[in-house]
Design a protein around this motif. Structure first.
Motif, mmCIF file in Angstrom:
data_model
loop_
_atom_site.group_PDB
_atom_site.id
_atom_site.type_symbol
_atom_site.label_atom_id
_atom_site.label_comp_id
_atom_site.label_asym_id
_atom_site.label_seq_id
_atom_site.Cartn_x
_atom_site.Cartn_y
_atom_site.Cartn_z
ATOM 1 N N HIS A 175 0.831 -1.204 0.000
ATOM 2 C CA HIS A 175 0.000 0.000 0.000
ATOM 3 C C HIS A 175 0.865 1.254 0.000
ATOM 4 O O HIS A 175 1.761 1.420 0.834
ATOM 5 N N PHE A 176 0.603 2.132 -0.987
ATOM 6 C CA PHE A 176 1.314 3.413 -1.132
ATOM 7 C C PHE A 176 2.782 3.230 -1.498
ATOM 8 O O PHE A 176 3.587 4.148 -1.308
ATOM 9 N N ASN A 177 3.152 2.067 -2.048
ATOM 10 C CA ASN A 177 4.552 1.844 -2.432
ATOM 11 C C ASN A 177 4.905 2.421 -3.795
ATOM 12 O O ASN A 177 6.011 2.227 -4.283
ATOM 13 N N GLY A 178 3.975 3.126 -4.407
ATOM 14 C CA GLY A 178 4.226 3.698 -5.726
ATOM 15 C C GLY A 178 3.577 2.871 -6.814
ATOM 16 O O GLY A 178 3.419 1.664 -6.683
ATOM 17 N N GLY A 179 3.194 3.523 -7.892
ATOM 18 C CA GLY A 179 2.521 2.813 -8.982
ATOM 19 C C GLY A 179 2.707 3.529 -10.301
ATOM 20 O O GLY A 179 3.654 4.302 -10.483
ATOM 21 N N VAL A 180 1.787 3.288 -11.214
ATOM 22 C CA VAL A 180 1.829 3.871 -12.560
ATOM 23 C C VAL A 180 0.466 4.475 -12.853
ATOM 24 O O VAL A 180 -0.568 3.873 -12.551
ATOM 25 N N ALA A 181 0.452 5.664 -13.468
ATOM 26 C CA ALA A 181 -0.805 6.321 -13.815
ATOM 27 C C ALA A 181 -0.660 7.015 -15.158
ATOM 28 O O ALA A 181 0.109 7.978 -15.289
ATOM 29 N N GLU A 182 -1.354 6.492 -16.152
ATOM 30 C CA GLU A 182 -1.422 7.122 -17.477
ATOM 31 C C GLU A 182 -0.044 7.431 -18.056
ATOM 32 O O GLU A 182 0.202 8.504 -18.618
ATOM 33 N N GLY A 183 0.862 6.486 -17.928
ATOM 34 C CA GLY A 183 2.185 6.672 -18.498
ATOM 35 C C GLY A 183 3.163 7.417 -17.612
ATOM 36 O O GLY A 183 4.275 7.744 -18.055
ATOM 37 N N TRP A 184 2.780 7.699 -16.377
ATOM 38 C CA TRP A 184 3.644 8.397 -15.425
ATOM 39 C C TRP A 184 3.897 7.505 -14.222
ATOM 40 O O TRP A 184 3.039 6.720 -13.823
ATOM 41 N N TRP A 185 5.063 7.663 -13.618
ATOM 42 C CA TRP A 185 5.373 6.979 -12.365
ATOM 43 C C TRP A 185 4.751 7.768 -11.229
ATOM 44 O O TRP A 185 4.954 8.984 -11.101
ATOM 45 N N ALA A 186 3.954 7.101 -10.391
ATOM 46 C CA ALA A 186 3.347 7.726 -9.217
ATOM 47 C C ALA A 186 4.198 7.368 -8.007
ATOM 48 O O ALA A 186 4.228 6.203 -7.595
ATOM 49 N N PRO A 187 4.908 8.321 -7.403
ATOM 50 C CA PRO A 187 5.871 8.009 -6.341
ATOM 51 C C PRO A 187 5.218 7.390 -5.107
ATOM 52 O O PRO A 187 4.014 7.563 -4.868
ATOM 53 N N PRO A 188 5.989 6.679 -4.306
ATOM 54 C CA PRO A 188 5.476 6.142 -3.042
ATOM 55 C C PRO A 188 5.027 7.265 -2.108
ATOM 56 O O PRO A 188 5.609 8.356 -2.105
ATOM 57 N N LEU A 189 4.008 6.966 -1.314
ATOM 58 C CA LEU A 189 3.519 7.902 -0.303
ATOM 59 C C LEU A 189 3.758 7.335 1.091
ATOM 60 O O LEU A 189 2.939 7.513 1.999
ATOM 61 N N ASN A 190 4.857 6.657 1.245
ATOM 62 C CA ASN A 190 5.208 6.095 2.550
ATOM 63 C C ASN A 190 6.720 6.157 2.720
ATOM 64 O O ASN A 190 7.412 6.869 1.974
ATOM 65 N N GLN A 191 7.240 5.402 3.649
ATOM 66 C CA GLN A 191 8.666 5.487 3.966
ATOM 67 C C GLN A 191 9.565 4.880 2.888
ATOM 68 O O GLN A 191 10.788 4.976 3.001
ATOM 69 N N THR A 192 8.982 4.288 1.849
ATOM 70 C CA THR A 192 9.797 3.780 0.741
ATOM 71 C C THR A 192 10.104 4.870 -0.287
ATOM 72 O O THR A 192 10.767 4.598 -1.286
ATOM 73 N N SER A 193 9.626 6.083 -0.057
ATOM 74 C CA SER A 193 9.895 7.175 -0.997
ATOM 75 C C SER A 193 11.401 7.356 -1.179
ATOM 76 O O SER A 193 12.136 7.455 -0.194
ATOM 77 N N PRO A 194 11.880 7.431 -2.441
ATOM 78 C CA PRO A 194 13.321 7.608 -2.659
ATOM 79 C C PRO A 194 13.754 9.067 -2.623
ATOM 80 O O PRO A 194 14.928 9.373 -2.811
ATOM 81 N N SER A 195 12.818 9.986 -2.385
ATOM 82 C CA SER A 195 13.120 11.415 -2.449
ATOM 83 C C SER A 195 14.251 11.794 -1.493
ATOM 84 O O SER A 195 14.282 11.368 -0.336
ATOM 85 N N ALA A 196 15.160 12.612 -1.989
ATOM 86 C CA ALA A 196 16.230 13.118 -1.125
ATOM 87 C C ALA A 196 15.753 14.308 -0.307
ATOM 88 O O ALA A 196 16.322 14.611 0.738
ATOM 89 N N GLU A 197 14.723 14.988 -0.780
ATOM 90 C CA GLU A 197 14.162 16.134 -0.061
ATOM 91 C C GLU A 197 13.041 15.631 0.845
ATOM 92 O O GLU A 197 12.023 15.138 0.367
ATOM 93 N N PRO A 198 13.215 15.701 2.168
ATOM 94 C CA PRO A 198 12.184 15.172 3.070
ATOM 95 C C PRO A 198 10.850 15.894 2.886
ATOM 96 O O PRO A 198 10.802 17.096 2.628
ATOM 97 N N TRP A 199 9.781 15.128 3.031
ATOM 98 C CA TRP A 199 8.434 15.691 2.962
ATOM 99 C C TRP A 199 7.927 15.981 4.373
ATOM 100 O O TRP A 199 8.129 15.201 5.293
ATOM 101 N N THR A 200 7.247 17.092 4.529
ATOM 102 C CA THR A 200 6.597 17.443 5.785
ATOM 103 C C THR A 200 5.130 17.708 5.503
ATOM 104 O O THR A 200 4.718 17.847 4.339
ATOM 105 N N ALA A 201 4.330 17.795 6.552
ATOM 106 C CA ALA A 201 2.909 18.083 6.369
ATOM 107 C C ALA A 201 2.721 19.443 5.701
ATOM 108 O O ALA A 201 1.874 19.594 4.808
ATOM 109 N N ASP A 202 3.519 20.437 6.092
ATOM 110 C CA ASP A 202 3.396 21.758 5.472
ATOM 111 C C ASP A 202 3.819 21.718 4.002
ATOM 112 O O ASP A 202 3.189 22.362 3.148
ATOM 113 N N GLY A 203 4.895 20.970 3.708
ATOM 114 C CA GLY A 203 5.340 20.856 2.329
ATOM 115 C C GLY A 203 4.312 20.149 1.456
ATOM 116 O O GLY A 203 4.054 20.559 0.317
#
Length: 443
Positions: free
Chosen positions: A220-248
């Motif tokens: 769940h929320f590990n990332g997927g595909v939508a209309e030819g685009w990669w949909a990033p994970p919405l959990n702790q598996t996110s590879p983003s180097a920029e941390p996400w916060t609630a305000d962000g």
């Protein structure tokens, strides 16, 4: 022997088909559309807000089409499905649908006539909705302008055009349980969980699918595909180097986050609609997703800072990186090497999650097709380079960006991905306007 086996198989399929047909749901009696004046203004207004959160217009309003009159083509691995007309037109829309028929479609995926709806319509999420919210959505849709418009026929490969097979899909993936708040969480978290998991159907894009097209509950929320685009994970598996916060996340969901940028592709319409939704609702969604992603850690910041200060890759060891660096300097650096001084750019491309994804598709979509902002609106603007750069040059540029701004391994076979995406229509629209009907109701 082969003929006998083939005949036996066809007989079995025929029996199964007839049996599934008899399992179809019963039709519900058609009714006259309730007069618009019969709905309380408060219900219509809340329905408009819920329609914005659910991004209903994206699938039910064709480009340059009438609001909610259908006709949107949704490409799936099984063929093309078209969004239907959900205006109160009595012949081509839902004008003869009772509130009961509408609620059944939302919760069970069955239309008024008893036909199974394809799960491209995310009723597997809507089944969690509270009855009052379904009633509000019904009030909103039944007070729209009726439009006589018949959606094009779906184009599905055999045997997916045989609707009764959806019964089997429902047996595997449809959980009819309503949303239940977690008593250990805050009211805001629970409200955000309800909106994200039910109406917002975030997992429909951000969760990987199984071989039969259902969301994988183990990922769940590990990332997927939508209309030819990669949909990033919405959990702790996110590879983003920029941390996400609630305000962000809140800023991103409304329009633009200075640390991550703005939405492109299919997500652009989502954020455009959320820009018109109540602040409390969007903040609740952001709070819920932020907790799923985990709190920023000191190591996250150190990693981000290190990537932002990263030196140029050694082009002497890899000529492709040298060529990609030259393309970057000639086509990209004027805006993207200014440290965020150019409007609607972030200080470093290392802050864009898409560069860290498992596939280069998002990066290639933007490079090839560019970014457009509707006329008269403020937002990013970037030209597409599909006609200016060769597939090899785009591939070299993508390889350079990956090596220069991330700590991830190279993407394999990028040039093949370039050729595949090159022929697709542009979807890189970062800020589509809020649907006019929704905005009118909100005003």
């Amino acid at each position: 022997m082969r003929i006998r086996h083939l005949v036996a198989l066809l007989l079995v399929l025929a029996v199964v088909g007839v049996g599934l047909t008899f399992l179809q749901a019963r039709p519900l009696k058609p009714t006259d559309a309730p007069p618009a004046s019969s709905f309380a203004p408060e219900a219509v207004r809340r329905g408009a807000e819920l329609a914005a959160i659910g991004d209903c217009a994206s699938c039910h309003t064709a480009p340059n089409g009438r609001p909610y009159a259908g006709g949107v083509a949704l490409e799936t691995p099984y063929g093309t499905i078209h969004g239907t007309n959900v205006t109160p037109d009595p012949d081509t829309g839902i004008g003869r649908w009772s509130a009961q028929a509408f609620a059944r479609a939302m919760r069970e995926g069955v239309d008024r006539e008893g036909r199974r709806l394809y799960p491209a319509f995310p009723y597997s999420h809507y089944t969690r909705l509270a009855g009052g919210d379904i009633d509000a959505l019904y009030a909103f849709l039944m007070t729209r302008t009726p439009v006589r418009a018949t959606a094009p026929e779906n184009r599905l490969r055999f045997p997916y055009g045989f609707r009764p097979i959806v019964i089997g899909w429902n047996w595997l993936y449809l959980d009819r349980k309503r949303f239940r708040p977690d008593p250990t969480k805050s009211d805001q978290w629970n409200h955000g969980a309800y909106l994200a998991e039910a109406l917002g159907h975030c997992g429909a894009c951000h969760t990987p699918r199984t071989r039969f097209g259902g969301e994988d509950p183990r990922a769940h929320f590990n990332g997927g595909v939508a209309e030819g685009w990669w949909a990033p994970p919405l959990n702790q598996t996110s590879p983003s180097a920029e941390p996400w916060t609630a305000d962000g996340l809140y800023a991103y969901l409304r329009s633009w986050d200075a640390a991550h940028g703005g939405a492109v592709g299919p997500m652009a319409a989502v954020t455009a609609n959320l820009a018109g939704a109540p602040e409390a609702d969007v903040r609740a969604i952001a709070a819920y997703v932020a907790e799923r992603m985990g709190p920023p850690q000191p190591l996250n910041k150190a990693r981000r800072d290190g990537l932002m200060a990263r030196a140029e890759p050694d082009g002497s060891r890899d000529p492709a990186l040298a060529r990609g660096g030259a393309v970057y300097q000639g086509a990209c650096a004027q805006c993207h090497a200014t440290g965020g001084q150019t409007p609607f750019t972030v200080p470093s491309l290392a802050q864009h999650t898409s560069l860290f994804g498992p596939v280069p598709d998002n990066v290639l979509q933007v490079v090839l097709h560019g970014i457009r902002t509707p006329q008269g609106a403020a937002g990013p603007l970037m030209p597409g380079f599909a006609d200016a750069l060769t597939p090899a040059q785009v591939a070299d540029l993508a390889a350079y960006l990956r090596a220069r701004f991330t700590d991830q391994p190279p993407w394999p076979d990028v040039e093949a991905a370039v050729r595949r995406i090159r022929g697709q229509p542009s979807q890189a629209v970062p800020a589509a306007p809020v649907d006019g009907a929704v905005q009118k109701a909100l005003d």
